[in-house]
Design a protein around this motif. Structure first.
Motif, short mmCIF file in Angstrom:
data_model
loop_
_atom_site.label_atom_id
_atom_site.label_comp_id
_atom_site.label_asym_id
_atom_site.label_seq_id
_atom_site.Cartn_x
_atom_site.Cartn_y
_atom_site.Cartn_z
N LEU A 87 2.15 -11.61 -5.53
CA LEU A 87 0.99 -10.78 -5.84
C LEU A 87 0.55 -10.97 -7.30
N LEU A 88 1.52 -11.01 -8.21
CA LEU A 88 1.18 -11.23 -9.62
C LEU A 88 0.51 -12.58 -9.82
N MET A 89 1.05 -13.60 -9.17
CA MET A 89 0.50 -14.95 -9.33
C MET A 89 -0.91 -15.05 -8.75
N SER A 90 -1.23 -14.19 -7.77
CA SER A 90 -2.56 -14.23 -7.16
C SER A 90 -3.58 -13.39 -7.94
N GLY A 91 -3.12 -12.77 -9.06
CA GLY A 91 -4.04 -12.03 -9.91
C GLY A 91 -4.06 -10.54 -9.69
N VAL A 92 -3.18 -10.01 -8.86
CA VAL A 92 -3.14 -8.56 -8.63
C VAL A 92 -2.56 -7.89 -9.88
N PRO A 93 -3.20 -6.84 -10.42
CA PRO A 93 -2.65 -6.14 -11.58
C PRO A 93 -1.24 -5.63 -11.31
N ARG A 94 -0.43 -5.60 -12.36
CA ARG A 94 1.00 -5.28 -12.20
C ARG A 94 1.23 -3.94 -11.52
N MET A 95 0.55 -2.87 -11.97
CA MET A 95 0.80 -1.56 -11.40
C MET A 95 0.32 -1.47 -9.95
N GLU A 96 -0.77 -2.17 -9.64
CA GLU A 96 -1.23 -2.20 -8.25
C GLU A 96 -0.23 -2.94 -7.38
N ALA A 97 0.32 -4.05 -7.91
CA ALA A 97 1.33 -4.79 -7.15
C ALA A 97 2.56 -3.92 -6.88
N ARG A 98 2.94 -3.11 -7.87
CA ARG A 98 4.09 -2.23 -7.67
C ARG A 98 3.80 -1.18 -6.60
N ASP A 99 2.57 -0.67 -6.58
CA ASP A 99 2.21 0.30 -5.54
C ASP A 99 2.31 -0.32 -4.15
N ARG A 100 1.88 -1.56 -4.02
CA ARG A 100 1.87 -2.22 -2.72
C ARG A 100 3.28 -2.45 -2.17
N ILE A 101 4.25 -2.66 -3.06
CA ILE A 101 5.60 -2.99 -2.58
C ILE A 101 6.54 -1.79 -2.58
N ARG A 102 6.02 -0.61 -2.94
CA ARG A 102 6.90 0.56 -3.08
C ARG A 102 7.67 0.86 -1.79
N GLU A 103 6.99 0.82 -0.67
CA GLU A 103 7.66 1.13 0.61
C GLU A 103 8.72 0.08 0.94
#
Length: 344
Positions: A317-333
């Motif tokens: 996700l980070l490599m695809s340009g997703v902001p760090r905090m948004e990426a963390r939200d997506r993987i929380r579950e």
């Protein structure tokens, strides 16, 4: 805002970590442990570049006073010994540092000492300390408050920057960091000296950059270092071996604690997490005071970091340009599911 019982618990946890690590606790240990202040804020305050510590804190002065009171209650219950320890600025006037704008600074100055401390250690902690003078190597343009000129270093006096000439320190030579023995000896030989610091914007902390010492002191220190270089090299090698052994022992204890808290985590994975998190000089969570005290929260953070990178799409996700905090939200579950699996 947390209730007082909840704050008392958090104060106790932060104080316990400091006590386990050093066998004494200060108010600054607690407020940095609570993350109301960063170490860079404390550095700025110690350099005399802030009127009070409270100006830099994330909470108000009443909250800080309440925290000092809770620390006192906890420390007395633990049987710790209170020692009033003045805090002095690293400025030419050596003025007393203030924690808050209020009249009473005593609750914040107390060092709470463990009865297990040796007499020699107690004497060292309680004897009056005169802090090093601090010179700042500024990153931005600046102007001396006295002469209107500038220079490579500034000294704070009366909350204003002064050049070395106006501070009567322009006869000193700069010795860069890197040779600990030479720096230590040059400082010993020099009647007047100052620690030079520079702000690291990436890490957001002031870092030691070198020393300002007298020319004759630097020459004398260089002669002493040349005379015993071979002996010091043998000592450095012994120290390297000892530190390596200490790291192995700490990593083993950390791996065992991971296995205890997360019995479903494979043994090899627990070992890899501990080795990665506790790598010397890495700045990772395993090198924090909390982790060294095998604090459950710090151990859990190390496990979460491993899961984030090895068991989720976080890096992609980070490599695809997703902001760090948004990426963390997506993987929380995904992280929660893996933690449940590891908890067995």
């Amino acid at each position: 805002m947390s209730s007082k019982p909840n704050l008392a618990r958090r104060v106790a946890e932060a104080a316990e970590i400091a006590l386990t690590t050093r066998k004494y606790v200060t108010f600054i240990d607690v407020v940095t442990g609570l993350r109301w202040l960063h170490s860079r804020h404390v550095d700025t305050w110690r350099q005399g570049r802030a009127g009070t510590l409270a100006e830099l804190a994330a909470v108000d002065e009443d909250r800080l006073l309440t925290t000092a009171g809770l620390l006192r209650e906890w420390a007395l219950a633990k049987g710790l010994k209170p020692v009033d320890t003045p805090y002095v600025a690293g400025t030419r006037d050596r003025r007393e540092l203030r924690f808050t704008s209020g009249p009473g600074q005593e609750p914040f100055r107390v060092h709470w000492l463990s009865p297990d401390l040796s007499e020699a250690r107690v004497r060292k902690l309680t004897e009056p300390k005169v802090p090093d003078l601090v010179a700042v190597a500024p990153l931005d343009a600046w102007t001396c408050a006295s002469c209107g000129d500038t220079g490579p270093y500034l000294i704070m006096e009366e909350d204003r920057p002064h050049c070395l000439t106006c501070a009567d320190m322009d006869h000193l030579a700069f010795l860069p960091s890197g040779n600990a023995a030479l720096s230590r000896r040059a400082k010993q030989e020099s009647g007047l000296s100052a620690v030079v610091v520079r702000y690291n914007r990436r890490r957001k902390v002031y870092q030691r950059f070198g020393l300002l010492v007298e020319e004759a002191a630097l020459a004398a220190a260089e002669e002493r270092c040349l005379a015993d270089e071979e002996v010091r090299e043998r000592r450095r090698e012994r120290d390297r071996v000892r530190r390596a052994e200490q790291d192995v022992d700490f990593q083993a204890r950390m791996a065992a604690e991971i296995a205890r808290l997360f019995p479903g985590c494979p043994r090899d994975r627990a070992r890899e997490i501990a080795e990665h998190a506790a790598q010397r000089g890495s700045g990772r969570v395993g090198r924090t005071a909390a982790a060294k005290a095998l604090d459950e929260n710090a151990i859990t953070l190390a496990v979460i970091a491993s899961i984030r990178h090895l068991d989720t799409d976080y890096d992609r996700l980070l490599m695809s340009g997703v902001p760090r905090m948004e990426a963390r939200d997506r993987i929380r579950e995904s992280i929660e599911r893996k933690l449940e699996e590891f908890r067995g």
